[in-house]
Design a protein around this motif. Structure first.
Motif, PDB file in Angstrom:
ATOM      1  N   SER A   1      41.190  47.703  37.179  1.00  0.00           N
ATOM      2  CA  SER A   1      42.003  46.701  36.472  1.00  0.00           C
ATOM      3  C   SER A   1      43.503  46.951  36.655  1.00  0.00           C
ATOM      4  O   SER A   1      44.319  46.131  36.230  1.00  0.00           O
ATOM      5  CB  SER A   1      41.657  46.698  34.982  1.00  0.00           C
ATOM      6  OG  SER A   1      41.950  47.955  34.397  1.00  0.00           O
ATOM      7  N   ASP A   2      43.852  48.054  37.284  1.00  0.00           N
ATOM      8  CA  ASP A   2      45.254  48.402  37.530  1.00  0.00           C
ATOM      9  C   ASP A   2      45.697  47.751  38.844  1.00  0.00           C
ATOM     10  O   ASP A   2      45.372  48.230  39.933  1.00  0.00           O
ATOM     11  CB  ASP A   2      45.410  49.918  37.601  1.00  0.00           C
ATOM     12  CG  ASP A   2      46.870  50.375  37.732  1.00  0.00           C
ATOM     13  OD1 ASP A   2      47.704  49.592  38.222  1.00  0.00           O
ATOM     14  OD2 ASP A   2      47.167  51.526  37.355  1.00  0.00           O
ATOM     15  N   TYR A   3      46.442  46.648  38.731  1.00  0.00           N
ATOM     16  CA  TYR A   3      46.840  45.876  39.920  1.00  0.00           C
ATOM     17  C   TYR A   3      47.590  46.737  40.933  1.00  0.00           C
ATOM     18  O   TYR A   3      47.284  46.723  42.129  1.00  0.00           O
ATOM     19  CB  TYR A   3      47.715  44.690  39.482  1.00  0.00           C
ATOM     20  CG  TYR A   3      48.343  43.928  40.631  1.00  0.00           C
ATOM     21  CD1 TYR A   3      47.610  42.988  41.337  1.00  0.00           C
ATOM     22  CD2 TYR A   3      49.669  44.156  41.004  1.00  0.00           C
ATOM     23  CE1 TYR A   3      48.175  42.284  42.389  1.00  0.00           C
ATOM     24  CE2 TYR A   3      50.241  43.457  42.056  1.00  0.00           C
ATOM     25  CZ  TYR A   3      49.490  42.529  42.745  1.00  0.00           C
ATOM     26  OH  TYR A   3      50.051  41.844  43.782  1.00  0.00           O
TER      27      TYR A   3
ATOM     28  N   TYR B   1      39.471  30.614  40.012  1.00  0.00           N
ATOM     29  CA  TYR B   1      40.700  30.903  40.757  1.00  0.00           C
ATOM     30  C   TYR B   1      41.731  31.627  39.903  1.00  0.00           C
ATOM     31  O   TYR B   1      42.552  32.383  40.433  1.00  0.00           O
ATOM     32  CB  TYR B   1      41.263  29.621  41.368  1.00  0.00           C
ATOM     33  CG  TYR B   1      40.425  29.159  42.525  1.00  0.00           C
ATOM     34  CD1 TYR B   1      40.322  29.928  43.682  1.00  0.00           C
ATOM     35  CD2 TYR B   1      39.683  27.986  42.462  1.00  0.00           C
ATOM     36  CE1 TYR B   1      39.523  29.544  44.743  1.00  0.00           C
ATOM     37  CE2 TYR B   1      38.877  27.589  43.520  1.00  0.00           C
ATOM     38  CZ  TYR B   1      38.805  28.373  44.646  1.00  0.00           C
ATOM     39  OH  TYR B   1      37.995  27.998  45.701  1.00  0.00           O
ATOM     40  N   THR B   2      41.668  31.425  38.592  1.00  0.00           N
ATOM     41  CA  THR B   2      42.551  32.175  37.709  1.00  0.00           C
ATOM     42  C   THR B   2      42.242  33.675  37.785  1.00  0.00           C
ATOM     43  O   THR B   2      43.145  34.513  37.713  1.00  0.00           O
ATOM     44  CB  THR B   2      42.415  31.684  36.258  1.00  0.00           C
ATOM     45  OG1 THR B   2      42.804  30.299  36.198  1.00  0.00           O
ATOM     46  CG2 THR B   2      43.305  32.481  35.311  1.00  0.00           C
ATOM     47  N   ASN B   3      40.966  34.005  37.957  1.00  0.00           N
ATOM     48  CA  ASN B   3      40.570  35.415  38.077  1.00  0.00           C
ATOM     49  C   ASN B   3      41.233  36.099  39.272  1.00  0.00           C
ATOM     50  O   ASN B   3      41.495  37.300  39.248  1.00  0.00           O
ATOM     51  CB  ASN B   3      39.044  35.536  38.229  1.00  0.00           C
ATOM     52  CG  ASN B   3      38.309  35.231  36.949  1.00  0.00           C
ATOM     53  OD1 ASN B   3      38.896  35.268  35.866  1.00  0.00           O
ATOM     54  ND2 ASN B   3      37.033  34.920  37.062  1.00  0.00           N
ATOM     55  N   PHE B   4      41.495  35.320  40.333  1.00  0.00           N
ATOM     56  CA  PHE B   4      42.049  35.878  41.568  1.00  0.00           C
ATOM     57  C   PHE B   4      43.561  35.665  41.692  1.00  0.00           C
ATOM     58  O   PHE B   4      44.175  36.153  42.643  1.00  0.00           O
ATOM     59  CB  PHE B   4      41.374  35.242  42.791  1.00  0.00           C
ATOM     60  CG  PHE B   4      39.958  35.678  42.999  1.00  0.00           C
ATOM     61  CD1 PHE B   4      39.667  36.821  43.730  1.00  0.00           C
ATOM     62  CD2 PHE B   4      38.905  34.943  42.464  1.00  0.00           C
ATOM     63  CE1 PHE B   4      38.360  37.230  43.927  1.00  0.00           C
ATOM     64  CE2 PHE B   4      37.588  35.344  42.658  1.00  0.00           C
ATOM     65  CZ  PHE B   4      37.314  36.487  43.386  1.00  0.00           C
ATOM     66  N   GLU B   5      44.136  34.950  40.749  1.00  0.00           N
ATOM     67  CA  GLU B   5      45.514  34.480  40.894  1.00  0.00           C
ATOM     68  C   GLU B   5      46.511  35.612  41.128  1.00  0.00           C
ATOM     69  O   GLU B   5      47.492  35.451  41.871  1.00  0.00           O
ATOM     70  CB  GLU B   5      45.919  33.664  39.667  1.00  0.00           C
ATOM     71  CG  GLU B   5      47.253  32.971  39.814  1.00  0.00           C
ATOM     72  CD  GLU B   5      47.550  32.065  38.635  1.00  0.00           C
ATOM     73  OE1 GLU B   5      48.603  31.389  38.669  1.00  0.00           O
ATOM     74  OE2 GLU B   5      46.746  32.023  37.677  1.00  0.00           O
ATOM     75  N   LYS B   6      46.297  36.754  40.528  1.00  0.00           N
ATOM     76  CA  LYS B   6      47.255  37.858  40.685  1.00  0.00           C
ATOM     77  C   LYS B   6      47.328  38.361  42.124  1.00  0.00           C
ATOM     78  O   LYS B   6      48.287  39.041  42.501  1.00  0.00           O
ATOM     79  CB  LYS B   6      46.928  39.010  39.740  1.00  0.00           C
ATOM     80  CG  LYS B   6      45.590  39.692  39.970  1.00  0.00           C
ATOM     81  CD  LYS B   6      45.379  40.781  38.922  1.00  0.00           C
ATOM     82  CE  LYS B   6      44.033  41.460  39.078  1.00  0.00           C
ATOM     83  NZ  LYS B   6      43.821  42.509  38.052  1.00  0.00           N
ATOM     84  N   TYR B   7      46.333  38.013  42.939  1.00  0.00           N
ATOM     85  CA  TYR B   7      46.338  38.430  44.346  1.00  0.00           C
ATOM     86  C   TYR B   7      46.822  37.317  45.286  1.00  0.00           C
ATOM     87  O   TYR B   7      46.833  37.485  46.495  1.00  0.00           O
ATOM     88  CB  TYR B   7      44.937  38.886  44.774  1.00  0.00           C
ATOM     89  CG  TYR B   7      44.475  40.123  44.050  1.00  0.00           C
ATOM     90  CD1 TYR B   7      45.041  41.369  44.315  1.00  0.00           C
ATOM     91  CD2 TYR B   7      43.484  40.043  43.074  1.00  0.00           C
ATOM     92  CE1 TYR B   7      44.617  42.508  43.642  1.00  0.00           C
ATOM     93  CE2 TYR B   7      43.054  41.182  42.400  1.00  0.00           C
ATOM     94  CZ  TYR B   7      43.632  42.408  42.689  1.00  0.00           C
ATOM     95  OH  TYR B   7      43.222  43.540  42.021  1.00  0.00           O
ATOM     96  N   PHE B   8      47.215  36.171  44.718  1.00  0.00           N
ATOM     97  CA  PHE B   8      47.711  35.056  45.535  1.00  0.00           C
ATOM     98  C   PHE B   8      49.100  35.370  46.076  1.00  0.00           C
ATOM     99  O   PHE B   8      49.905  36.048  45.426  1.00  0.00           O
ATOM    100  CB  PHE B   8      47.814  33.771  44.704  1.00  0.00           C
ATOM    101  CG  PHE B   8      46.491  33.088  44.431  1.00  0.00           C
ATOM    102  CD1 PHE B   8      45.297  33.701  44.738  1.00  0.00           C
ATOM    103  CD2 PHE B   8      46.469  31.832  43.850  1.00  0.00           C
ATOM    104  CE1 PHE B   8      44.086  33.067  44.480  1.00  0.00           C
ATOM    105  CE2 PHE B   8      45.274  31.200  43.589  1.00  0.00           C
ATOM    106  CZ  PHE B   8      44.080  31.814  43.908  1.00  0.00           C
ATOM    107  N   ASN B   9      49.387  34.829  47.265  1.00  0.00           N
ATOM    108  CA  ASN B   9      50.777  34.859  47.725  1.00  0.00           C
ATOM    109  C   ASN B   9      51.506  33.650  47.135  1.00  0.00           C
ATOM    110  O   ASN B   9      50.915  32.843  46.407  1.00  0.00           O
ATOM    111  CB  ASN B   9      50.854  34.882  49.262  1.00  0.00           C
ATOM    112  CG  ASN B   9      50.207  33.661  49.902  1.00  0.00           C
ATOM    113  OD1 ASN B   9      50.119  32.584  49.299  1.00  0.00           O
ATOM    114  ND2 ASN B   9      49.760  33.804  51.138  1.00  0.00           N
TER     115      ASN B   9
END
Length: 217
Positions: A118-120, A144-152
């Protein structure tokens, strides 16, 4: 249904052709495993949701795109982080062994605790992340919200534009960006096997295909 997705670090350290080749090789590795153990999971065939596997046009387009050839300077080592669970243990071991047998790249992986995963900032130290997510077609916003932190930045703008639409939301442009840039890629969908006791005599299922435990005898 639970899907497993490959996130390739988008900090620029791996060029486009490298990302494409890494995805293809990882997909081949789990494909070979799936041929021998077909009951554990289904291959995603380029689809983010199991329901999309009925769209043969999308499958064909993504297959063509992923087969483009080119050259890149291959690293000696690639690293993967995944949450420690049964399926990820199988996938990581399969990927490591396939790369050792078929390439000159050594794959090293970390089966992380929930806290580590959980540590980005911690996960971004790795070349790749294996991430499982509930893949419910009717709730793509949550997916897609689950993956959003990895989006460019580009993918974030596409998602924001979709969110601003009042109706007829289409996530296809976002999926095309994620897939064609090899940022977040679908690998497989876990099959939900049920282990039952021979003492159970009456089983009913609800409208969603789940066991209705209230009627078990």
């Amino acid at each position: 249904p639970l899907g497993v997705y490959l996130i390739i670090n988008n900090d620029g350290s791996i060029p486009m052709q490298g990302r494409r080749e890494i995805y293809n090789n990882i997909y081949k590795s789990i494909g070979e495993y799936q041929n021998l153990n077909s009951s554990e999971f289904d291959l995603a065939e380029g689809c983010y949701f199991r329901e999309d596997k009925e769209n043969l046009n999308v499958i064909q387009i993504r297959k063509v795109n992923s087969n483009k050839e080119g050259s890149w300077s291959r690293p000696q080592v690639l690293t993967i982080i995944a949450k420690d669970d049964k399926l990820n243990r199988i996938l990581c071991r399969t990927i490591k062994e396939w790369f050792a047998k078929n390439t000159e790249i050594t794959v090293k992986y970390n089966l992380a605790s929930d806290e580590e995963f959980s540590d980005y900032d911690f996960t971004k130290k790795y070349d790749m992340i294996l991430m499982s997510s509930s893949a419910i077609y009717s709730d793509r916003e949550k997916f897609y919200t689950n993956f959003e932190k990895y989006f460019n930045d580009t993918d974030k703008k596409i998602l924001d534009k979709i969110r601003a639409e009042d109706s007829n939301k289409s996530y296809y442009p976002l999926e095309e960006s994620l897939f064609n840039n090899y940022n977040i890629l679908p690998l497989c969908f876990q099959n939900e096997n049920i282990a039952l006791s021979n003492k159970i005599t009456s089983i009913n299922f609800d409208g969603n295909g789940n066991i209705d435990f209230s009627n078990i005898e």
